[in-house]
Design an enzyme around this catalytic site. Structure first.
Site, PDB file in Angstrom:
ATOM      1  N   VAL A   1      39.953  50.883  47.531  1.00 53.60           N
ATOM      2  CA  VAL A   1      40.394  50.509  46.182  1.00 53.60           C
ATOM      3  C   VAL A   1      40.846  49.053  46.156  1.00 53.60           C
ATOM      4  O   VAL A   1      40.504  48.291  45.236  1.00 53.60           O
ATOM      5  CB  VAL A   1      41.525  51.448  45.701  1.00 53.60           C
ATOM      6  CG1 VAL A   1      42.113  50.956  44.387  1.00 53.60           C
ATOM      7  CG2 VAL A   1      41.003  52.867  45.550  1.00 53.60           C
ATOM      8  N   CYS A   2      41.605  48.654  47.170  1.00 56.04           N
ATOM      9  CA  CYS A   2      42.116  47.278  47.207  1.00 56.04           C
ATOM     10  C   CYS A   2      40.985  46.256  47.323  1.00 56.04           C
ATOM     11  O   CYS A   2      41.077  45.156  46.768  1.00 56.04           O
ATOM     12  CB  CYS A   2      43.090  47.117  48.365  1.00 56.04           C
ATOM     13  SG  CYS A   2      44.547  48.172  48.236  1.00 56.04           S
ATOM     14  N   THR A   3      39.925  46.607  48.018  1.00 50.03           N
ATOM     15  CA  THR A   3      38.779  45.700  48.115  1.00 50.03           C
ATOM     16  C   THR A   3      38.188  45.444  46.729  1.00 50.03           C
ATOM     17  O   THR A   3      37.874  44.303  46.371  1.00 50.03           O
ATOM     18  CB  THR A   3      37.714  46.296  49.051  1.00 50.03           C
ATOM     19  OG1 THR A   3      38.268  46.444  50.362  1.00 50.03           O
ATOM     20  CG2 THR A   3      36.483  45.391  49.127  1.00 50.03           C
TER      21      THR A   3
ATOM     22  N   PHE B   1      40.685  43.072  44.774  1.00 45.62           N
ATOM     23  CA  PHE B   1      40.576  41.661  45.156  1.00 45.62           C
ATOM     24  C   PHE B   1      39.289  41.063  44.603  1.00 45.62           C
ATOM     25  O   PHE B   1      39.268  39.916  44.146  1.00 45.62           O
ATOM     26  CB  PHE B   1      40.610  41.515  46.682  1.00 45.62           C
ATOM     27  CG  PHE B   1      41.986  41.298  47.247  1.00 45.62           C
ATOM     28  CD1 PHE B   1      42.773  40.254  46.808  1.00 45.62           C
ATOM     29  CD2 PHE B   1      42.478  42.129  48.233  1.00 45.62           C
ATOM     30  CE1 PHE B   1      44.041  40.037  47.339  1.00 45.62           C
ATOM     31  CE2 PHE B   1      43.743  41.935  48.764  1.00 45.62           C
ATOM     32  CZ  PHE B   1      44.527  40.884  48.320  1.00 45.62           C
TER      33      PHE B   1
END
Length: 217
Positions: free
Chosen positions: A44-46, A49
């Site tokens: 999810v964080c990828t 960003f």
């Protein structure tokens, strides 16, 4: 003590993918979006960003700097950055703060004081490091959004909220639900209807406490 709206964002010095920074000095005369992540190489964080990387021009138009923070070292951030850029199809032009000692996560109330990084830890160990802060040039916190690990951030909403914050700054107005730039705004309760007419022109009085005017200049 928990951070609140209008608190001064705690200052810190930290290593980032673009060198050591003093956070307040780095913000300078800009707005800032600080968004945090529990671990590098998480799915999810990828995507988050990557979404922020694609919006670099939109943030620049709003005099806003973007900075990420993740609970890993700079070396890991740099490796992860390559994945983010591949996924985004564009360069990631903002820094990522290294917070492998959890100092900033604790400073901003995202983790309890006794939190530590266990051996073989997963993102679940730092799951609450998932807050987005909008900070104004006076270094005051304007907004905080907290997301669970399974829900990707809505960067359209972050931009919308940033637009509203900047639009309303120093004016006796507020913005209604789902407001977008150019739409009507709400007259602040400290302003009488007569004063609003003098300042803004025509006033639509829906209720005595809910009055709208055309976009304030």
């Amino acid at each position: 003590m928990a951070l609140r709206i209008n608190d001064i964002a705690p200052n810190f010095t930290a290593d980032t993918t673009e060198g050591k920074i003093d956070f307040h000095d780095w913000i300078g005369d800009s707005y800032a979006v600080l968004f945090s992540h529990p671990k590098d190489f998480t799915p999810v964080c990828t995507t988050e960003f990557a979404a922020a990387a694609k919006l670099a021009g939109e943030f620049a138009k709003r005099n806003t700097k973007v900075i990420g923070i993740s609970v890993d070292e700079v070396e890991e951030h740099l490796k992860w950055k390559a994945d983010v850029e591949k996924y985004a199809g564009t360069d990631m032009t903002f820094p990522i703060i290294a917070d492998d000692k959890l100092e900033i996560a604790k400073l901003y109330g995202m983790l309890p004081a006794d939190a530590y990084l266990a051996d073989g830890r997963t993102a679940a160990d730092t799951a609450t490091v998932r807050t987005t802060f909008i900070i104004n040039p006076e270094k005051k916190i304007e907004l905080m959004l907290i997301y669970p690990m399974t829900v990707g951030r809505n960067f359209d909403e972050i931009l919308r909220a940033l637009d509203a914050i900047q639009n309303n700054a120093g004016k006796p107005i507020a913005t209604p639900a789902n407001w977008r730039p150019g739409e009507d705004v709400i007259v602040g309760l400290t302003v009488s209807t007569e004063e609003a007419k003098e300042k803004f022109g025509a006033v639509e009085e829906i209720f005595p406490y809910l009055r709208t005017v055309k976009q304030a200049s």
